[in-house]
Design a protein around this motif. Structure first.
Motif, PDB file in Angstrom:
ATOM      1  N   VAL A   1      -3.158   7.544   9.298  1.00  0.00           N
ATOM      2  CA  VAL A   1      -3.970   6.897  10.334  1.00  0.00           C
ATOM      3  C   VAL A   1      -5.207   6.258   9.715  1.00  0.00           C
ATOM      4  CG1 VAL A   1      -5.440   7.360  12.331  1.00  0.00           C
ATOM      5  CG2 VAL A   1      -3.136   8.260  12.257  1.00  0.00           C
ATOM      6  N   LYS A   2      -5.786   6.933   8.721  1.00  0.00           N
ATOM      7  CA  LYS A   2      -6.960   6.373   8.052  1.00  0.00           C
ATOM      8  C   LYS A   2      -6.630   5.021   7.427  1.00  0.00           C
ATOM      9  CE  LYS A   2      -9.808  10.167   6.465  1.00  0.00           C
ATOM     10  NZ  LYS A   2      -9.909  11.061   5.318  1.00  0.00           N
ATOM     11  N   VAL A   3      -5.493   4.962   6.745  1.00  0.00           N
ATOM     12  CA  VAL A   3      -5.083   3.711   6.102  1.00  0.00           C
ATOM     13  C   VAL A   3      -4.825   2.636   7.157  1.00  0.00           C
ATOM     14  CG1 VAL A   3      -3.299   2.626   4.710  1.00  0.00           C
ATOM     15  CG2 VAL A   3      -4.152   4.858   4.071  1.00  0.00           C
ATOM     16  N   GLN A   4      -4.105   3.008   8.198  1.00  0.00           N
ATOM     17  CA  GLN A   4      -3.852   2.056   9.291  1.00  0.00           C
ATOM     18  C   GLN A   4      -5.183   1.539   9.847  1.00  0.00           C
ATOM     19  OE1 GLN A   4      -1.226   0.709  10.630  1.00  0.00           O
ATOM     20  NE2 GLN A   4       0.534   2.047  10.578  1.00  0.00           N
ATOM     21  N   ASN A   5      -6.122   2.452   9.984  1.00  0.00           N
ATOM     22  CA  ASN A   5      -7.423   2.110  10.526  1.00  0.00           C
ATOM     23  C   ASN A   5      -8.149   1.105   9.629  1.00  0.00           C
ATOM     24  OD1 ASN A   5      -9.456   2.582  12.551  1.00  0.00           O
ATOM     25  ND2 ASN A   5     -10.622   3.600  10.935  1.00  0.00           N
ATOM     26  N   GLU A   6      -8.086   1.336   8.319  1.00  0.00           N
ATOM     27  CA  GLU A   6      -8.757   0.422   7.382  1.00  0.00           C
ATOM     28  C   GLU A   6      -8.129  -0.965   7.439  1.00  0.00           C
ATOM     29  OE1 GLU A   6     -11.611   0.941   5.523  1.00  0.00           O
ATOM     30  OE2 GLU A   6     -11.567   2.644   6.880  1.00  0.00           O
ATOM     31  N   LEU A   7      -6.794  -1.019   7.493  1.00  0.00           N
ATOM     32  CA  LEU A   7      -6.118  -2.317   7.555  1.00  0.00           C
ATOM     33  C   LEU A   7      -6.486  -3.048   8.845  1.00  0.00           C
ATOM     34  CD1 LEU A   7      -2.577  -1.393   6.166  1.00  0.00           C
ATOM     35  CD2 LEU A   7      -4.521  -2.359   4.953  1.00  0.00           C
TER      36      LEU A   7
ATOM     37  N   VAL B   1       0.862  -1.174   0.000  1.00  0.00           N
ATOM     38  CA  VAL B   1       0.000   0.000   0.000  1.00  0.00           C
ATOM     39  C   VAL B   1       0.899   1.225   0.000  1.00  0.00           C
ATOM     40  CG1 VAL B   1      -1.817   1.249   1.200  1.00  0.00           C
ATOM     41  CG2 VAL B   1      -1.729  -1.232   1.334  1.00  0.00           C
ATOM     42  N   LEU B   2       0.848   1.976  -1.089  1.00  0.00           N
ATOM     43  CA  LEU B   2       1.645   3.195  -1.166  1.00  0.00           C
ATOM     44  C   LEU B   2       0.711   4.388  -1.020  1.00  0.00           C
ATOM     45  CD1 LEU B   2       3.853   2.423  -4.290  1.00  0.00           C
ATOM     46  CD2 LEU B   2       4.590   2.395  -1.934  1.00  0.00           C
ATOM     47  N   VAL B   3       1.133   5.366  -0.243  1.00  0.00           N
ATOM     48  CA  VAL B   3       0.372   6.602  -0.144  1.00  0.00           C
ATOM     49  C   VAL B   3       1.308   7.724  -0.575  1.00  0.00           C
ATOM     50  CG1 VAL B   3      -1.170   7.957   1.282  1.00  0.00           C
ATOM     51  CG2 VAL B   3      -0.675   5.608   1.913  1.00  0.00           C
ATOM     52  N   ASN B   4       0.917   8.437  -1.608  1.00  0.00           N
ATOM     53  CA  ASN B   4       1.837   9.457  -2.106  1.00  0.00           C
ATOM     54  C   ASN B   4       1.638  10.794  -1.399  1.00  0.00           C
ATOM     55  OD1 ASN B   4      -0.359  10.679  -3.211  1.00  0.00           O
ATOM     56  ND2 ASN B   4       0.250  10.445  -5.336  1.00  0.00           N
ATOM     57  N   ASP B   5       2.413  11.785  -1.835  1.00  0.00           N
ATOM     58  CA  ASP B   5       2.402  13.079  -1.153  1.00  0.00           C
ATOM     59  C   ASP B   5       1.062  13.784  -1.248  1.00  0.00           C
ATOM     60  OD1 ASP B   5       4.924  12.618  -0.446  1.00  0.00           O
ATOM     61  OD2 ASP B   5       5.872  13.972  -1.880  1.00  0.00           O
TER      62      ASP B   5
ATOM     63  N   GLU C   1     -12.201   1.397  -0.690  1.00  0.00           N
ATOM     64  CA  GLU C   1     -12.089   0.038  -1.216  1.00  0.00           C
ATOM     65  C   GLU C   1     -11.000  -0.757  -0.508  1.00  0.00           C
ATOM     66  OE1 GLU C   1     -11.379   0.396  -5.447  1.00  0.00           O
ATOM     67  OE2 GLU C   1     -12.477   2.278  -5.430  1.00  0.00           O
ATOM     68  N   LEU C   2     -10.197  -0.045   0.283  1.00  0.00           N
ATOM     69  CA  LEU C   2      -9.009  -0.681   0.859  1.00  0.00           C
ATOM     70  C   LEU C   2      -9.355  -1.833   1.795  1.00  0.00           C
ATOM     71  CD1 LEU C   2      -5.941  -0.623   1.132  1.00  0.00           C
ATOM     72  CD2 LEU C   2      -6.192   0.968   3.005  1.00  0.00           C
ATOM     73  N   ARG C   3     -10.423  -1.643   2.560  1.00  0.00           N
ATOM     74  CA  ARG C   3     -10.776  -2.672   3.540  1.00  0.00           C
ATOM     75  C   ARG C   3     -11.084  -3.999   2.839  1.00  0.00           C
ATOM     76  NH1 ARG C   3     -15.038  -1.422   8.304  1.00  0.00           N
ATOM     77  NH2 ARG C   3     -13.964   0.556   8.154  1.00  0.00           N
ATOM     78  N   ALA C   4     -11.905  -3.903   1.789  1.00  0.00           N
ATOM     79  CA  ALA C   4     -12.257  -5.112   1.044  1.00  0.00           C
ATOM     80  C   ALA C   4     -11.009  -5.731   0.417  1.00  0.00           C
ATOM     81  CB  ALA C   4     -13.292  -4.784  -0.028  1.00  0.00           C
ATOM     82  N   GLY C   5     -10.127  -4.864  -0.103  1.00  0.00           N
ATOM     83  CA  GLY C   5      -8.897  -5.345  -0.712  1.00  0.00           C
ATOM     84  C   GLY C   5      -8.030  -6.098   0.280  1.00  0.00           C
ATOM     85  N   ALA C   6      -7.899  -5.547   1.474  1.00  0.00           N
ATOM     86  CA  ALA C   6      -7.074  -6.181   2.499  1.00  0.00           C
ATOM     87  C   ALA C   6      -7.687  -7.508   2.934  1.00  0.00           C
ATOM     88  CB  ALA C   6      -6.927  -5.242   3.697  1.00  0.00           C
ATOM     89  N   LYS C   7      -9.014  -7.533   2.999  1.00  0.00           N
ATOM     90  CA  LYS C   7      -9.678  -8.783   3.383  1.00  0.00           C
ATOM     91  C   LYS C   7      -9.443  -9.863   2.338  1.00  0.00           C
ATOM     92  CE  LYS C   7     -13.930  -8.698   5.356  1.00  0.00           C
ATOM     93  NZ  LYS C   7     -15.289  -8.174   5.600  1.00  0.00           N
ATOM     94  N   GLU C   8      -9.493  -9.439   1.073  1.00  0.00           N
ATOM     95  CA  GLU C   8      -9.256 -10.399   0.005  1.00  0.00           C
ATOM     96  C   GLU C   8      -7.842 -10.942   0.086  1.00  0.00           C
ATOM     97  OE1 GLU C   8      -9.980  -8.813  -3.869  1.00  0.00           O
ATOM     98  OE2 GLU C   8      -9.703 -10.775  -4.815  1.00  0.00           O
ATOM     99  N   PHE C   9      -6.906 -10.051   0.400  1.00  0.00           N
ATOM    100  CA  PHE C   9      -5.510 -10.481   0.540  1.00  0.00           C
ATOM    101  C   PHE C   9      -5.359 -11.510   1.660  1.00  0.00           C
ATOM    102  CE2 PHE C   9      -1.504  -9.976   2.874  1.00  0.00           C
ATOM    103  CZ  PHE C   9      -0.594 -10.276   1.879  1.00  0.00           C
TER     104      PHE C   9
ATOM    105  N   GLY D   1       3.734 -17.577   6.600  1.00  0.00           N
ATOM    106  CA  GLY D   1       4.405 -16.809   7.655  1.00  0.00           C
ATOM    107  C   GLY D   1       4.988 -15.488   7.206  1.00  0.00           C
ATOM    108  N   ASN D   2       5.332 -15.386   5.917  1.00  0.00           N
ATOM    109  CA  ASN D   2       5.963 -14.137   5.495  1.00  0.00           C
ATOM    110  C   ASN D   2       4.999 -13.199   4.769  1.00  0.00           C
ATOM    111  OD1 ASN D   2       5.666 -15.737   3.329  1.00  0.00           O
ATOM    112  ND2 ASN D   2       7.824 -15.744   2.700  1.00  0.00           N
ATOM    113  N   ALA D   3       3.714 -13.511   4.814  1.00  0.00           N
ATOM    114  CA  ALA D   3       2.740 -12.628   4.161  1.00  0.00           C
ATOM    115  C   ALA D   3       2.520 -11.388   5.020  1.00  0.00           C
ATOM    116  CB  ALA D   3       1.427 -13.352   3.950  1.00  0.00           C
ATOM    117  N   VAL D   4       2.710 -10.223   4.428  1.00  0.00           N
ATOM    118  CA  VAL D   4       2.507  -8.991   5.172  1.00  0.00           C
ATOM    119  C   VAL D   4       1.789  -7.956   4.326  1.00  0.00           C
ATOM    120  CG1 VAL D   4       4.445  -9.114   6.759  1.00  0.00           C
ATOM    121  CG2 VAL D   4       4.786  -8.137   4.493  1.00  0.00           C
ATOM    122  N   MET D   5       1.167  -7.017   5.030  1.00  0.00           N
ATOM    123  CA  MET D   5       0.643  -5.838   4.363  1.00  0.00           C
ATOM    124  C   MET D   5       1.640  -4.733   4.660  1.00  0.00           C
ATOM    125  SD  MET D   5      -3.396  -6.039   5.092  1.00  0.00           S
ATOM    126  CE  MET D   5      -3.534  -6.638   6.754  1.00  0.00           C
TER     127      MET D   5
END
Lengths: 151, 243
Positions: free
Chosen positions: B179-185, B65-69, B84-92, B161-165
């Protein structure tokens, strides 16, 4: 009958306020006991971001705070600054600060200390990332992004 | 006049202003009181490694997940809205379609767990080196935890074991967005845990009480299935051309 009529003429008696001090005292004691005085004078302006998935920090004694935000006094500009304890700090002061806080506590409690980052929501990530790097260097790994409880 | 006072003693102190004094104090404490306990998103930073160890990580095991300037999201190379991030993370985390781009889920069953525990037990017994022995011991305990999870929840599929977001930000990204992104994850993991807990025990995950042994076991089992894996990655310079 006439007796009742007499009473009616006098009107309802005034409610006794004699117990008012007691009630007020009760409230007073409640607030005296629950009150926690603000420990530091904030020199930076912080409005926390909102989040819904928050956790409570249970043990207040095991939390240290770092404040990041634009300074309250205008003369210092608008760039966000870091505040530790009661004063502004440079990034390289984080290491000694962590160490001092660790030494203040029992050895067994040191790994349980959380550093809570109280960061203004309009801050850019640069300073936050730098602070996080400094915390890593000082092996203070348990951190908390302080938020206000939203929704 | 004088005589009378002597007889009666000093006159009673008027207690009428007592309420006022109490009010004053009450207001003082009302104003200074801070009831708020600190809330926030708890995270563990990775320790700084002395030597640079380059571990090969499979592309499919990392959710970047990249967040630009300008606070825009780029997730796995695709622009995305925060909603859409929450659904994406769940799918992952679940990989329901067994997609090749998402982490391969490894099935865990009681039989496999028992086999592994037996294996590690023999390794521990035969190990000569003290450090190796400890490592084997740790691995064995991990499998015991998994067995415990299987007995509670039935067979499940585990995240490698090595799967990460991995969350990376630019230097001008706003903290609010971060913080919003952290919150969604975080919300994605919480939702998955809630769903699992609801399905198996008809309770909400967040209602489980960590102080009760029985609940603690459930919490540990659910955490085995859906681990919290947000990586507080090394700062990356996003202004550099992307790899």
């Amino acid at each position: 009958m006439s007796r009742f009529k007499d009473d009616g003429k006098k009107g309802t008696p005034a409610i006794s306020t004699a117990s008012l001090p007691d009630i007020i005292f009760m409230l007073l004691f409640f607030f005296m006991v629950t009150t926690v005085m603000r420990e530091v004078d904030l020199k930076v302006k912080i409005s926390l971001p909102e989040a819904s998935e928050t956790q409570k920090l249970e043990d207040k004694a095991l939390v240290d705070y770092l404040y990041i935000g634009p300074p309250t006094s205008k003369e210092l500009g608008t760039e966000p600054l870091l505040q530790l304890n009661d004063q502004f700090a440079r990034l390289d002061e984080i290491g000694p600060w962590v160490k001092a806080n660790n030494e203040r506590r029992q050895e067994a409690e040191v790994p349980k200390i959380t550093r809570s980052l109280k960061v203004d929501k309009d801050t850019h990530m640069k300073i936050v990332t730098d602070v996080k790097q400094e915390l890593r260097k000082a092996s203070a790994l348990k951190i908390n992004y302080s938020t206000s409880r939203g929704r | 006049m004088l005589k009378r006072r002597k007889l009666e003693g000093p006159g009673e102190i008027n207690a009428g202003s007592m309420a006022d004094i109490a009010f004053l104090l009450l207001i003082f404490f009302l104003v200074t009181t801070t009831m708020d306990t600190d809330v926030g998103i708890l995270r563990l930073l990775p320790p700084i490694l002395e030597e640079e160890t380059k571990t090969e990580v499979n592309q499919r095991d990392v959710y970047i997940v990249l967040v630009n300037d300008a606070d825009q999201l780029l997730v796995e190379g695709q622009p995305m809205e925060i909603t859409e991030l929450r659904a994406g993370a769940k799918e992952f985390m679940t990989n329901p379609a067994n997609s090749l781009d998402l982490p391969e889920k490894i099935p865990v069953t009681a039989a496999i767990c028992r086999e592994q525990i037996a294996n590690y037990r023999s390794y521990v017994a035969s190990a000569t080196d003290e450090k190796a022995k400890q490592d084997f011991q740790k691995a064995m305990e991990k499998w015991e935890d998994k067995l415990d999870a299987v007995t509670l929840l039935g067979d499940y599929k585990e995240l490698p074991g090595n799967a990460v977001m991995s969350l990376q930000t630019g230097s001008k990204t706003s903290y609010n967005m971060y913080v919003k992104v952290q919150n969604e994850l975080e919300a994605a993991v919480t939702e998955l845990r809630n769903e699992l807990c609801k399905e198996k025990f008809n309770r909400r995950y967040s209602d489980l009480d960590e102080k009760r042994d029985e609940d603690k076991r459930i919490i540990r089992a659910i955490r085995m299935v859906y681990p919290q894996r947000v990586s507080e990655a090394e700062p990356v310079d996003l202004s550099k051309p992307k790899v």
